[in-house]
Design an enzyme around this catalytic site. Sequence first.
Site, PDB file in Angstrom:
ATOM      1  CE  LYS A  56      40.173  15.346 -56.319  1.00  0.00           C
ATOM      2  NZ  LYS A  56      39.183  14.988 -57.365  1.00  0.00           N
ATOM      3  CB  SER A 131      35.768  14.287 -55.552  1.00  0.00           C
ATOM      4  OG  SER A 131      36.573  14.220 -56.713  1.00  0.00           O
ATOM      5  CB  SER A 155      35.578  15.525 -59.500  1.00  0.00           C
ATOM      6  OG  SER A 155      34.836  14.602 -58.759  1.00  0.00           O
TER       7      SER A 155
HETATM    8  N1  GLN Z   1      30.697  12.904 -58.165  1.00  0.00           N
HETATM    9  C1  GLN Z   1      31.133  11.829 -59.006  1.00  0.00           C
HETATM   10  C2  GLN Z   1      31.412  10.598 -58.180  1.00  0.00           C
HETATM   11  O1  GLN Z   1      31.118  10.644 -57.047  1.00  0.00           O
HETATM   12  C3  GLN Z   1      32.313  12.251 -59.796  1.00  0.00           C
HETATM   13  C4  GLN Z   1      33.597  12.059 -59.120  1.00  0.00           C
HETATM   14  C5  GLN Z   1      34.759  12.506 -59.910  1.00  0.00           C
HETATM   15  O2  GLN Z   1      34.629  13.111 -60.976  1.00  0.00           O
HETATM   16  N2  GLN Z   1      35.915  12.172 -59.400  1.00  0.00           N
HETATM   17  O3  GLN Z   1      31.871   9.600 -58.643  1.00  0.00           O
END
Ligand code: GLN
Length: 465
Positions: A56, A131, A155
Amino acid sequence: MSVVSKIENVLTNAERLNDELNSFLSIERESALARAAELDAEPGERLLEGVAIAVKDNICTKGMRTSCGSQILHDYRAHYDATAISRLKDAGAIIVGKTNMDEFAMGSSNESSAFGPAKNPWDISRVPGGSSGGSAVAVASGVVRASLGSETGGSVRQPASLCGIVGFKPTYGRISRFGLVAFASSLDNIGIFGQTTKDVADVLTAIAGRDERDSTSANVPVPHYGSTLGNDVAGKVIGVPRALLGEGVDEEVRASIESAIANFESLGAKIVDVELPHAKYGIAVYYIIATAEASSNLARFDGVRYGFRAEEAAGLREMYFKTREQGFGPEVKRRIMLGTYVLSSGYYDAYYSKAQRVRALVKRDYTEAFTKCDAILTPTSPDTAFKLGERSDDPIAMYLSDIYTVSANLAGIPGISVPCGLSGDGLPFGVQLVGNFWSEQTLFELTHAYETAFPLGAKPAVFAE
Ligand code: GLN
């Protein structure tokens, strides 16, 4: 097959599929092939010898782009390797590219990326989740067997569910965060995607453990996580929080979770009821704590120290304003504003401090529940992959995607999503198991048994052979 030809194959697939899937922000052909040639010249037998890994784009990789999916770091190249990266390299792995993501890991669909969304290989009109969408797609589309993502609130697990692969978040402190660009430090973890549990277990074995450069990394022994896969799971106790399986869950997902429960039972697991009375506050608590920490962590992107700087500003103050105005996308700005608000005097007690207290209750619920069971089962996500654009204008609907995942981050415990079914329109979804602190090995034994006995039995429409 030589490592060079294996890696050549991976790179060709990555390049070929990227027009359609947009899962890689950079493909590191030259360095990957150079490393492969070195391994061919001096063959070894390390755990990840010659294994291609995608990473990532918020994990620092020396000399490679590390953009965090943001305009503000669009041309930033890291000067050092994150500890997880140096450990992967020491284990013989080869980093083949950096993957697409929601900007600064804020999102559940990959649509907040400044470089356009990655697409779901099961149906490219749909999101891959987020994400860590690009890392999920790189694995789901068959380009690599494993990849690194990051987890602040789900994420890795959520995109794994939407892409039909395994996604894992460790106990907080299991994997060093040194070199992971901070979003919300008390919630952030590096997570792992794999085509199977074994892929995840091997990567974890290579990268877990204490690191002097991350004071929150724990000095807990690292077992060979792959060594107990195949152990009988009969007698393991799985808790099901029935109260959380009601409202808002897609009918097909719910039915399939019921069959996942029955499947675990048929493997000899014992199913018990558990209660997590504060889990319903998870989303609210998460979006206060995560935004508060983000507003502080993202203060460092000011046009001076890293990446992008706005031109034509009259003076320093204006340069800060313009850099952040032009460099950050709308979701990141929303989070910074929310976070600044909940930390500001007069609101701190009402929001931030209260959220911290509820976080302690969420954690206590788990401690209580784990006196009765080895793992807790829920859906990973309330539904399957949604259409690109469908939730872009509705942040609340987007935030609700995280309903089953955020609590594990709030509590600091490990969680894993393993594919458990396909919807009528052929989209995959996962079942999630969360466990007590340091119970990774038990979780892996359970998901390995599950995926072996009940494989998904289908492949995405876009898949590299
Ligand atoms: N979807 C969650 C957010 O928008 C989790 C993001 C993550 O785990 N980085 O914050």
